[in-house]
Design an enzyme around this catalytic site. Sequence first.
Site, PDB file in Angstrom:
ATOM      1  N   ASP A 118       0.782  -1.375  -0.025  1.00 41.41           N
ATOM      2  CA  ASP A 118       0.109  -0.176  -0.112  1.00 41.41           C
ATOM      3  C   ASP A 118       0.845   1.252  -0.069  1.00 41.41           C
ATOM      4  O   ASP A 118       1.902   1.422   0.531  1.00 41.41           O
ATOM      5  CB  ASP A 118      -0.824  -0.192   1.184  1.00 41.41           C
ATOM      6  CG  ASP A 118      -1.976  -0.958   1.148  1.00 41.41           C
ATOM      7  OD1 ASP A 118      -2.290  -1.533   0.008  1.00 41.41           O
ATOM      8  OD2 ASP A 118      -2.912  -0.826   1.928  1.00 41.41           O
ATOM      9  N   ASP A 119       0.189   2.430  -0.398  1.00 46.48           N
ATOM     10  CA  ASP A 119       0.539   3.809  -0.227  1.00 46.48           C
ATOM     11  C   ASP A 119       1.640   4.312  -1.169  1.00 46.48           C
ATOM     12  O   ASP A 119       1.992   5.234  -1.220  1.00 46.48           O
ATOM     13  CB  ASP A 119       1.358   4.097   1.263  1.00 46.48           C
ATOM     14  CG  ASP A 119       0.370   3.469   2.130  1.00 46.48           C
ATOM     15  OD1 ASP A 119      -0.906   3.431   1.925  1.00 46.48           O
ATOM     16  OD2 ASP A 119       0.648   2.948   3.160  1.00 46.48           O
ATOM     17  N   HIS A 154      -4.994   9.522   0.887  1.00 44.27           N
ATOM     18  CA  HIS A 154      -5.228   8.796   1.887  1.00 44.27           C
ATOM     19  C   HIS A 154      -5.865   9.373   3.067  1.00 44.27           C
ATOM     20  O   HIS A 154      -5.601   9.286   4.329  1.00 44.27           O
ATOM     21  CB  HIS A 154      -3.666   8.423   2.613  1.00 44.27           C
ATOM     22  CG  HIS A 154      -3.619   6.860   3.309  1.00 44.27           C
ATOM     23  ND1 HIS A 154      -3.931   6.836   4.546  1.00 44.27           N
ATOM     24  CD2 HIS A 154      -3.343   5.732   2.749  1.00 44.27           C
ATOM     25  CE1 HIS A 154      -3.862   5.655   4.978  1.00 44.27           C
ATOM     26  NE2 HIS A 154      -3.514   4.960   4.021  1.00 44.27           N
ATOM     27  N   HIS A 210      -6.006   3.338  -3.984  1.00 46.83           N
ATOM     28  CA  HIS A 210      -6.144   3.647  -2.558  1.00 46.83           C
ATOM     29  C   HIS A 210      -6.323   5.089  -2.182  1.00 46.83           C
ATOM     30  O   HIS A 210      -5.811   5.399  -1.083  1.00 46.83           O
ATOM     31  CB  HIS A 210      -4.758   3.110  -2.074  1.00 46.83           C
ATOM     32  CG  HIS A 210      -4.168   2.925  -0.560  1.00 46.83           C
ATOM     33  ND1 HIS A 210      -5.397   2.073   0.022  1.00 46.83           N
ATOM     34  CD2 HIS A 210      -3.352   3.130   0.029  1.00 46.83           C
ATOM     35  CE1 HIS A 210      -5.150   1.970   1.260  1.00 46.83           C
ATOM     36  NE2 HIS A 210      -4.016   2.611   1.560  1.00 46.83           N
ATOM     37  N   HIS A 219       3.540  -2.388   3.179  1.00 51.72           N
ATOM     38  CA  HIS A 219       3.302  -0.930   2.734  1.00 51.72           C
ATOM     39  C   HIS A 219       4.922  -0.793   1.942  1.00 51.72           C
ATOM     40  O   HIS A 219       5.755  -1.253   2.351  1.00 51.72           O
ATOM     41  CB  HIS A 219       3.536  -0.188   3.877  1.00 51.72           C
ATOM     42  CG  HIS A 219       2.314  -0.143   4.669  1.00 51.72           C
ATOM     43  ND1 HIS A 219       1.850  -1.027   5.315  1.00 51.72           N
ATOM     44  CD2 HIS A 219       0.931   0.536   4.203  1.00 51.72           C
ATOM     45  CE1 HIS A 219       0.538  -1.014   5.999  1.00 51.72           C
ATOM     46  NE2 HIS A 219       0.177   0.168   5.227  1.00 51.72           N
TER      47      HIS A 219
END
Length: 280
Positions: A102-103, A157, A153, A247
């Site tokens: 993620d991210d 965020h 995503h 991540h």
Amino acid sequence: MKNDQRLPGRRALLRLAAGLGTAAAVRMIAADPAGSPLRDPAPARAGAAGPPPAARTRPAPYRLRPMTAGAPPRFRPAAPPVRTRPFEELPGIGHAMVLSFDDGPDPLYTPPILATLREHDVRAMFFVCGEMAHDNQDLVRAIAEDGHTIGNHSWTHPLVTGLSRAGVRDELGPTSEVIERLTGAAPLWYRAPYGAWNRNSFEIGAALGMEPMAWTVDTLDWTEPGTGTIVRRVREGAAPGVVVLSHDAGGDRSQSVAALRRYLPELLDDGYRITVPQRR
């Protein structure tokens, strides 16, 4: 990683995330926009973009703090088109697991992760934030060219449960557009920041042609617990159909990079096939 409302700063969101216990986080996963839990949710089944707004062209520094901990509950398949819970495991894929990151993409940590995956000829899922994708376009293309699955995503965020429908649309829509512009294909999967889902995100995600994907095994690598601890969590959680959360951005991810180098060959030696989900 804005909407028609004034959003709180990222630090305020992180303080909120830190103050919520696991039980509260789980309740938020299925909360509606007004905060009322969704009762008896139906279970889920696995199965020409222009530039984004000028205000979103630079990512702000942040440290991500997922709001859910441990293995989430598991749910049985449900009929499309709109889910009421995300996929958290993928039964029926044999002796296989899904690795997800993620991210990102991040120019420091994403390339070595891609190199490790390439070395072992396996594919993973990358849930990218729109502002990171916009600023690291070559990395988005590299992820796609290596055959990995790219998911949405959100752009900045945010805590999705605090956004209006327009705000959710403003986060998911431009992110899908930048992914499609860079790769030639719109994303088919999305993951809510912090693991916080609500009815708006399910409905708007479905309207954009995406299915919601959560996870089974949380490495908690964002806490920087040590490479050995991350490896241990993956190995202890390994089982057919699980989805592993890690991540590749949002902080110092050197431990995540090093852990992947250790646990990936071990999983393969144990007979696991590392795969990505297919839409039915």
